[in-house]
Scaffold this active site. Structure first.
Site, PDB file in Angstrom:
ATOM      1  N   GLY A  12       0.823  -1.213   0.000  1.00  0.00           N
ATOM      2  CA  GLY A  12       0.000   0.000   0.000  1.00  0.00           C
ATOM      3  C   GLY A  12       0.856   1.262   0.000  1.00  0.00           C
ATOM      4  N   ILE A  14       1.678   3.738   2.273  1.00  0.00           N
ATOM      5  CA  ILE A  14       2.703   3.948   3.303  1.00  0.00           C
ATOM      6  C   ILE A  14       3.582   2.710   3.437  1.00  0.00           C
ATOM      7  CG2 ILE A  14       3.102   4.601   5.715  1.00  0.00           C
ATOM      8  CD1 ILE A  14       0.244   5.890   5.568  1.00  0.00           C
ATOM      9  N   ASN A  34      -3.390  -8.329   0.561  1.00  0.00           N
ATOM     10  CA  ASN A  34      -4.465  -9.045  -0.152  1.00  0.00           C
ATOM     11  C   ASN A  34      -4.795  -8.375  -1.491  1.00  0.00           C
ATOM     12  OD1 ASN A  34      -5.934  -6.796   0.521  1.00  0.00           O
ATOM     13  ND2 ASN A  34      -7.350  -7.848   1.915  1.00  0.00           N
ATOM     14  N   ASN A  37      -6.444  -3.084  -2.063  1.00  0.00           N
ATOM     15  CA  ASN A  37      -6.229  -1.655  -2.278  1.00  0.00           C
ATOM     16  C   ASN A  37      -4.761  -1.437  -2.644  1.00  0.00           C
ATOM     17  OD1 ASN A  37      -6.995   0.991  -2.368  1.00  0.00           O
ATOM     18  ND2 ASN A  37      -6.886   1.324  -0.160  1.00  0.00           N
ATOM     19  N   ASP A  63      -4.446 -12.941   3.207  1.00  0.00           N
ATOM     20  CA  ASP A  63      -5.408 -12.100   3.901  1.00  0.00           C
ATOM     21  C   ASP A  63      -5.363 -12.405   5.394  1.00  0.00           C
ATOM     22  OD1 ASP A  63      -8.362 -10.685   2.822  1.00  0.00           O
ATOM     23  OD2 ASP A  63      -8.018 -11.126   4.948  1.00  0.00           O
ATOM     24  N   LEU A  64      -5.332 -11.350   6.193  1.00  0.00           N
ATOM     25  CA  LEU A  64      -5.208 -11.525   7.650  1.00  0.00           C
ATOM     26  C   LEU A  64      -6.436 -12.187   8.268  1.00  0.00           C
ATOM     27  CD1 LEU A  64      -3.651  -8.131   8.811  1.00  0.00           C
ATOM     28  CD2 LEU A  64      -2.528 -10.173   7.944  1.00  0.00           C
ATOM     29  N   PHE A  85       0.322  -2.548   8.786  1.00  0.00           N
ATOM     30  CA  PHE A  85      -0.334  -1.470   8.027  1.00  0.00           C
ATOM     31  C   PHE A  85      -1.708  -1.885   7.510  1.00  0.00           C
ATOM     32  CE2 PHE A  85       4.202  -0.594   6.953  1.00  0.00           C
ATOM     33  CZ  PHE A  85       4.275   0.751   7.280  1.00  0.00           C
ATOM     34  N   LYS A  89      -9.426   1.961   4.962  1.00  0.00           N
ATOM     35  CA  LYS A  89      -9.131   3.276   5.541  1.00  0.00           C
ATOM     36  C   LYS A  89     -10.025   4.425   5.088  1.00  0.00           C
ATOM     37  CE  LYS A  89      -5.729   4.234   1.986  1.00  0.00           C
ATOM     38  NZ  LYS A  89      -4.403   4.653   1.598  1.00  0.00           N
ATOM     39  N   SER A 129      -3.701   6.259  13.825  1.00  0.00           N
ATOM     40  CA  SER A 129      -4.024   7.481  13.100  1.00  0.00           C
ATOM     41  C   SER A 129      -4.421   8.560  14.087  1.00  0.00           C
ATOM     42  CB  SER A 129      -5.196   7.176  12.176  1.00  0.00           C
ATOM     43  OG  SER A 129      -5.820   8.361  11.771  1.00  0.00           O
ATOM     44  N   TYR A 153     -14.519   3.471  10.994  1.00  0.00           N
ATOM     45  CA  TYR A 153     -13.089   3.374  10.697  1.00  0.00           C
ATOM     46  C   TYR A 153     -12.262   3.793  11.924  1.00  0.00           C
ATOM     47  CZ  TYR A 153      -8.524   5.141   9.348  1.00  0.00           C
ATOM     48  OH  TYR A 153      -7.192   5.426   9.338  1.00  0.00           O
ATOM     49  N   LYS A 157      -9.571   1.651  14.610  1.00  0.00           N
ATOM     50  CA  LYS A 157      -8.217   2.029  15.035  1.00  0.00           C
ATOM     51  C   LYS A 157      -8.135   2.067  16.561  1.00  0.00           C
ATOM     52  CE  LYS A 157      -6.075   2.484  11.109  1.00  0.00           C
ATOM     53  NZ  LYS A 157      -5.045   1.525  10.732  1.00  0.00           N
TER      54      LYS A 157
END
Ligand code: UDP
Length: 344
Positions: A12, A14, A34, A37, A63-64, A85, A89, A129, A153, A157
């Site tokens: 991704g 970052i 995965n 994105n 995939d987690l 990460f 998001k 975040s 979202y 977090k």
């Protein structure tokens, strides 16, 4: 032997910049992504950029939410630490599809922690975040600021942060750093990797980029009557290269500090910029006109958000080096070299 790091979501925006920085610093990296994105083309370009260090990076599509995938990876390789990460998001999407967020983000994190416990890997750097501060009561925001989630979202977090705090309290051998990012923008200075939003960008700078490229007509500036220097909202924009360095600093800190417990650290510049200042900086960097219209405020936006940076400076010996002109210059390089991002 270098240390071995497992990086979730490592293709991704970052993640990709951080992985490159890790291999430059001689860490061996295994990425899981995965590709929800992220793009295989990002992986191809990362290998190109890593050059003779490309062999230090490995990518596994997985995939987690699938514990067995993780268990197999952890059985095959002994990791020294994890940087987490991976996750969805988009605030708006999370309001519409909350279960997508609770399954991907929360279930994913729970599986990851469980597999780490099973294989006795207890060093973690987590992508949190500044959204966990909710609508800030004061700026600059330090890590003691009260926590509050304003969307599903944001709640994921915060829940994951809470899980880490509970785990660290119960099992003191864990070392966990929760990195609370402010607004990541910019791109790798090579212009080869950067942010590739899928669909209409939610975030300011990807949208500005698309207007400069002529891919969209005009930016809608959400709110121009805020009590700020030009009436538009203030955010702490941070260059993704600085952010990547912050992760490497956090990892180094974990290995050096057995007693760190579970510690939150802001990653920001400590300086705020308005929406119109960002538009102007991008116009200057690109030499393009960025058409915009002033429209109503966006629901849920905070007036002004910027980070207190003392904890990062003290604990990580890290601070940002790049300013908004650097961010816009590098993002424009990426945009002009690859107007379609990773689509080939
Ligand atoms: N923003 C805007 N137009 C857009 C997207 C964002 O005016 O199309 C503003 C938004 O209101 C906020 C700032 O840009 O003040 C940063 O928004 P972004 O969504 O990138 O980040 P966040 O809201 O999470 O700080």
């Amino acid at each position: 032997m270098g240390k071995n790091v497992f990086v979730t979501g490592g293709l991704g925006f970052i993640g990709s910049h951080t992985v490159l920085d890790l291999v430059v610093q001689d860490y061996d990296v295994t990425i899981i992504d995965n590709l929800d994105n992220a793009f295989p083309e990002a992986w191809r370009r990362m290998k190109e950029l890593a050059g003779d260090k490309a062999h230090m990076m490995k990518f596994i599509k997985g995939d987690l939410r699938n514990f067995d995938d993780l268990d197999n990876i952890f059985s095959a390789t002994k990791f020294d630490a994890v940087i987490h990460f991976a996750g969805r998001k988009a605030v708006g999407e999370s309001v519409q599809f909350p279960m997508l967020y609770y399954t991907h983000n929360v279930v994913g994190a729970v599986n990851l922690i469980e597999v780490m416990r099973k294989h006795n890997v207890k060093n973690m750097v987590f992508s949190s975040s500044c959204t966990v501060y909710g609508n800030p009561e004061r700026v600059p925001i330090n890590e003691e600021h009260p926590l509050k989630a304003l969307s599903p979202y944001g709640r994921t977090k915060l829940i994951i942060e809470d899980i880490f705090r509970d785990v660290a309290a119960a099992e003191p051998e864990w070392r966990i750093i929760l990195l609370r990012y402010f607004n990541p923008v910019g791109a790798h200075p090579s212009g080869k990797i950067g942010e590739h939003p899928v669909g209409i960008p939610n975030n300011l700078m990807p949208y500005v980029q698309q207007v400069a490229l002529g891919q969209r007509d005009a930016l809608s500036v959400f709110g121009s009557d805020y009590p700020t220097r030009d009436g538009t909202c203030v955010r702490d924009y941070i260059h993704v290269m600085d952010l990547a360095e912050g992760h490497v600093a956090a990892l180094d800190k974990l290995f050096a500090s057995p007693d760190i417990g579970c510690t939150p650290i802001n990653l920001g510049t400590g300086t705020g910029s308005t929406v119109l200042e960002m538009v102007k900086a991008f116009e200057e960097a690109s030499g393009k006109k960025v058409a915009y219209k002033l429209v109503d405020r966006r629901a849920g936006d905070s007036v002004a958000v910027w980070a207190a940076t003392e904890t990062a400076e003290r604990e990580l010996g890290w601070k940002t080096k790049l300013d908004i002109n650097d961010m816009c210059r590098d993002q424009w390089k990426w945009a002009s070299l690859y107007p379609k991002g990773y689509e080939t």
